[in-house]
Motif scaffolding. Structure first.
Motif, PDB file in Angstrom:
ATOM      1  N   ALA A 293       4.145   7.857   7.267  1.00 10.32           N
ATOM      2  CA  ALA A 293       3.263   7.837   6.091  1.00 10.32           C
ATOM      3  C   ALA A 293       4.070   7.914   4.804  1.00 10.32           C
ATOM      4  CB  ALA A 293       2.273   8.998   6.171  1.00 10.32           C
ATOM      5  N   LEU A 294       5.075   8.767   4.775  1.00 14.45           N
ATOM      6  CA  LEU A 294       5.935   8.872   3.591  1.00 14.45           C
ATOM      7  C   LEU A 294       6.696   7.572   3.350  1.00 14.45           C
ATOM      8  CD1 LEU A 294       7.327  12.497   4.095  1.00 14.45           C
ATOM      9  CD2 LEU A 294       5.800  11.738   2.260  1.00 14.45           C
ATOM     10  N   ALA A 295       7.155   6.939   4.439  1.00 15.55           N
ATOM     11  CA  ALA A 295       7.898   5.686   4.310  1.00 15.55           C
ATOM     12  C   ALA A 295       6.998   4.570   3.770  1.00 15.55           C
ATOM     13  CB  ALA A 295       8.484   5.287   5.666  1.00 15.55           C
ATOM     14  N   ILE A 296       5.775   4.502   4.266  1.00 18.41           N
ATOM     15  CA  ILE A 296       4.835   3.488   3.772  1.00 18.41           C
ATOM     16  C   ILE A 296       4.551   3.708   2.290  1.00 18.41           C
ATOM     17  CG2 ILE A 296       2.478   2.589   3.948  1.00 18.41           C
ATOM     18  CD1 ILE A 296       2.541   3.384   6.919  1.00 18.41           C
ATOM     19  N   GLN A 297       4.319   4.968   1.934  1.00 20.39           N
ATOM     20  CA  GLN A 297       4.020   5.280   0.543  1.00 20.39           C
ATOM     21  C   GLN A 297       5.189   4.939  -0.376  1.00 20.39           C
ATOM     22  OE1 GLN A 297       0.696   7.099  -0.463  1.00 20.39           O
ATOM     23  NE2 GLN A 297       1.482   5.482  -1.760  1.00 20.39           N
ATOM     24  N   ALA A 298       6.399   5.288   0.056  1.00 17.91           N
ATOM     25  CA  ALA A 298       7.587   4.991  -0.745  1.00 17.91           C
ATOM     26  C   ALA A 298       7.780   3.479  -0.888  1.00 17.91           C
ATOM     27  CB  ALA A 298       8.823   5.621  -0.101  1.00 17.91           C
ATOM     28  N   ALA A 299       7.559   2.738   0.189  1.00 20.17           N
ATOM     29  CA  ALA A 299       7.733   1.287   0.150  1.00 20.17           C
ATOM     30  C   ALA A 299       6.735   0.642  -0.805  1.00 20.17           C
ATOM     31  CB  ALA A 299       7.568   0.708   1.551  1.00 20.17           C
ATOM     32  N   MET A 300       5.514   1.145  -0.841  1.00 15.35           N
ATOM     33  CA  MET A 300       4.509   0.567  -1.724  1.00 15.35           C
ATOM     34  C   MET A 300       4.854   0.803  -3.189  1.00 15.35           C
ATOM     35  SD  MET A 300       0.897   1.217   0.288  1.00 15.35           S
ATOM     36  CE  MET A 300      -0.035   0.235  -0.898  1.00 15.35           C
ATOM     37  N   VAL A 301       5.447   1.947  -3.482  1.00 11.26           N
ATOM     38  CA  VAL A 301       5.852   2.222  -4.864  1.00 11.26           C
ATOM     39  C   VAL A 301       7.081   1.389  -5.239  1.00 11.26           C
ATOM     40  CG1 VAL A 301       6.711   3.987  -6.452  1.00 11.26           C
ATOM     41  CG2 VAL A 301       4.853   4.531  -4.876  1.00 11.26           C
ATOM     42  N   LEU A 302       8.059   1.326  -4.342  1.00 12.21           N
ATOM     43  CA  LEU A 302       9.288   0.592  -4.620  1.00 12.21           C
ATOM     44  C   LEU A 302       9.044  -0.904  -4.787  1.00 12.21           C
ATOM     45  CD1 LEU A 302      11.769   2.407  -2.202  1.00 12.21           C
ATOM     46  CD2 LEU A 302      11.712   2.557  -4.701  1.00 12.21           C
ATOM     47  N   THR A 303       8.064  -1.435  -4.055  1.00 14.47           N
ATOM     48  CA  THR A 303       7.737  -2.856  -4.181  1.00 14.47           C
ATOM     49  C   THR A 303       6.690  -3.114  -5.259  1.00 14.47           C
ATOM     50  OG1 THR A 303       6.081  -2.635  -2.414  1.00 14.47           O
ATOM     51  CG2 THR A 303       8.293  -3.364  -1.781  1.00 14.47           C
ATOM     52  N   LYS A 304       6.334  -2.048  -5.980  1.00 14.39           N
ATOM     53  CA  LYS A 304       5.376  -2.138  -7.097  1.00 14.39           C
ATOM     54  C   LYS A 304       3.973  -2.544  -6.650  1.00 14.39           C
ATOM     55  CE  LYS A 304       9.046  -3.160 -10.436  1.00 14.39           C
ATOM     56  NZ  LYS A 304       9.200  -1.734 -10.770  1.00 14.39           N
ATOM     57  N   LEU A 305       3.657  -2.289  -5.381  1.00 13.17           N
ATOM     58  CA  LEU A 305       2.287  -2.468  -4.926  1.00 13.17           C
ATOM     59  C   LEU A 305       1.416  -1.316  -5.407  1.00 13.17           C
ATOM     60  CD1 LEU A 305       2.915  -3.720  -1.283  1.00 13.17           C
ATOM     61  CD2 LEU A 305       2.254  -5.076  -3.279  1.00 13.17           C
ATOM     62  N   GLU A 306       2.042  -0.201  -5.714  1.00 10.57           N
ATOM     63  CA  GLU A 306       1.380   0.931  -6.341  1.00 10.57           C
ATOM     64  C   GLU A 306       2.236   1.415  -7.499  1.00 10.57           C
ATOM     65  OE1 GLU A 306      -1.216   3.050  -2.770  1.00 10.57           O
ATOM     66  OE2 GLU A 306       0.650   3.952  -3.461  1.00 10.57           O
ATOM     67  N   THR A 307       1.577   1.882  -8.552  1.00  9.23           N
ATOM     68  CA  THR A 307       2.299   2.423  -9.696  1.00  9.23           C
ATOM     69  C   THR A 307       2.512   3.918  -9.498  1.00  9.23           C
ATOM     70  OG1 THR A 307       0.296   2.961 -10.952  1.00  9.23           O
ATOM     71  CG2 THR A 307       1.160   0.712 -11.153  1.00  9.23           C
ATOM     72  N   LEU A 308       3.355   4.496 -10.325  1.00  6.00           N
ATOM     73  CA  LEU A 308       3.584   5.942 -10.251  1.00  6.00           C
ATOM     74  C   LEU A 308       2.314   6.711 -10.599  1.00  6.00           C
ATOM     75  CD1 LEU A 308       7.165   6.277 -11.804  1.00  6.00           C
ATOM     76  CD2 LEU A 308       6.490   6.560  -9.404  1.00  6.00           C
ATOM     77  N   ASP A 309       1.529   6.204 -11.550  1.00  2.00           N
ATOM     78  CA  ASP A 309       0.266   6.863 -11.881  1.00  2.00           C
ATOM     79  C   ASP A 309      -0.683   6.850 -10.689  1.00  2.00           C
ATOM     80  OD1 ASP A 309       0.976   7.566 -14.431  1.00  2.00           O
ATOM     81  OD2 ASP A 309       0.061   5.819 -15.388  1.00  2.00           O
ATOM     82  N   GLU A 310      -0.718   5.731  -9.964  1.00  2.00           N
ATOM     83  CA  GLU A 310      -1.563   5.660  -8.781  1.00  2.00           C
ATOM     84  C   GLU A 310      -1.050   6.595  -7.695  1.00  2.00           C
ATOM     85  OE1 GLU A 310      -3.039   1.026  -9.419  1.00  2.00           O
ATOM     86  OE2 GLU A 310      -1.382   1.495  -8.053  1.00  2.00           O
ATOM     87  N   LEU A 311       0.266   6.725  -7.585  1.00  2.00           N
ATOM     88  CA  LEU A 311       0.846   7.655  -6.622  1.00  2.00           C
ATOM     89  C   LEU A 311       0.422   9.093  -6.930  1.00  2.00           C
ATOM     90  CD1 LEU A 311       2.718   8.297  -4.261  1.00  2.00           C
ATOM     91  CD2 LEU A 311       4.629   8.366  -5.892  1.00  2.00           C
TER      92      LEU A 311
END
Length: 281
Positions: A71-89
């Motif tokens: 779960a942490l890896a998926i979340q990190a990958a989505m932020v790093l690939t800009k599929l999610e923003t830091l505000d969304e995180l």
């Protein structure tokens, strides 16, 4: 990056003047499915992980611990690939904390609404830390769907009323063990609150709309289906499933639909969509 490129394509779809009838329905339905899959990326990948990881664990890691790492890896990958923003995180982290607090309460020795029977090093107060990501997945879906489907809400109730209803929903999950279950009273108030509210979305090149209440109920239903799968795989157990698996009580569907209402309210506030809520006639 394939998925960011897909996002760019989905937000820049040309208008298709020639599409009519069954062809238009098929194309719009296809794109709606693609966008729903894109919005459900975190939830879908985590769901696959639950299937893929055996109950005995892998690589010397217990199942609960490995699911947290995934779960942490998926979340990190989505932020790093800009599929999610830091505000969304930050918003998703809030859902994780809210969900984990509820899990701790519901699994406590005095309540025991359900339990996590397997071993895990990353269990806190008897609850595996990955469990908060199940609530975070709902928040992630709402956040992503809002963007990918260009969601707008018409006739949204006053924000203070919506916030009060969401607070009552969350509080009732705790208080009904002591002062009675007021879920249906809260649901009736929520029904009245959102009775005129419609959600406007864009599957392809035209706006479509549906009552927001139907969206709440449908999302809650799919979460209830996923919960049946998770409990069948032994991820957690209700008291009536200890001797052997049985279908999760249909009443839990209503609970998940109310969780979706609460999630929607939080997302709408945290993403500062208040100025876009009221669509002109």
């Amino acid at each position: 990056m394939l998925l960011p490129a897909l996002d760019e394509h989905l937000t820049a779809i040309p208008e298709a003047q020639g599409l009519r009838g069954i062809r238009r329905f098929a194309v719009e339905f296809l794109y709606f499915g693609i966008k729903e899959a894109r919005a459900s990326l975190f939830a879908g990948l985590f769901f696959l992980a639950v299937f893929a990881v055996p109950r005995a664990g892998l690589f010397g890691l217990a199942r609960y611990d490995l699911l947290l790492v995934i779960a942490l890896a998926i979340q990190a990958a989505m932020v790093l690939t800009k599929l999610e923003t830091l505000d969304e995180l930050k918003a998703i982290t809030l859902f994780h904390l809210i969900g984990f607090a509820l899990e701790v309460f519901k699994t406590s020795s005095s309540i025991q609404s359900w339990s996590y029977p397997d071993f895990g090093y990353t269990k806190l107060f008897g609850v595996p830390l990955f469990s908060g990501f199940m609530y975070a997945a709902i928040g992630s879906y709402v956040i992503q769907a809002w963007r990918v489907l260009d969601l707008r809400v018409r006739h949204h109730p006053p924000y203070w009323m919506a916030t009060l209803a969401a607070t009552a929903i969350y509080a009732n999950f705790y208080t009904h063990h002591y002062i009675g279950d007021y879920r249906w009273y809260i649901a009736a108030c929520t029904l009245g609150l959102y009775a005129r509210t419609t959600v406007i979305f864009r599957p392809y090149d035209r706006d479509r709309r549906m009552p927001l209440l139907i969206a709440f109920v449908l999302i809650g239903f799919f979460i209830w289906l996923a919960e049946n799968v998770h409990s069948f795989l032994g991820l957690w157990q209700y008291p009536n499933q200890i001797g052997g698996w049985s279908v999760v009580h249909i009443g839990i569907w209503s609970s998940w639909s109310l969780v979706v209402v609460m999630t929607f309210t939080i997302v709408a506030n945290l993403k500062h969509f208040k100025e876009r809520i009221h669509v002109p006639e």
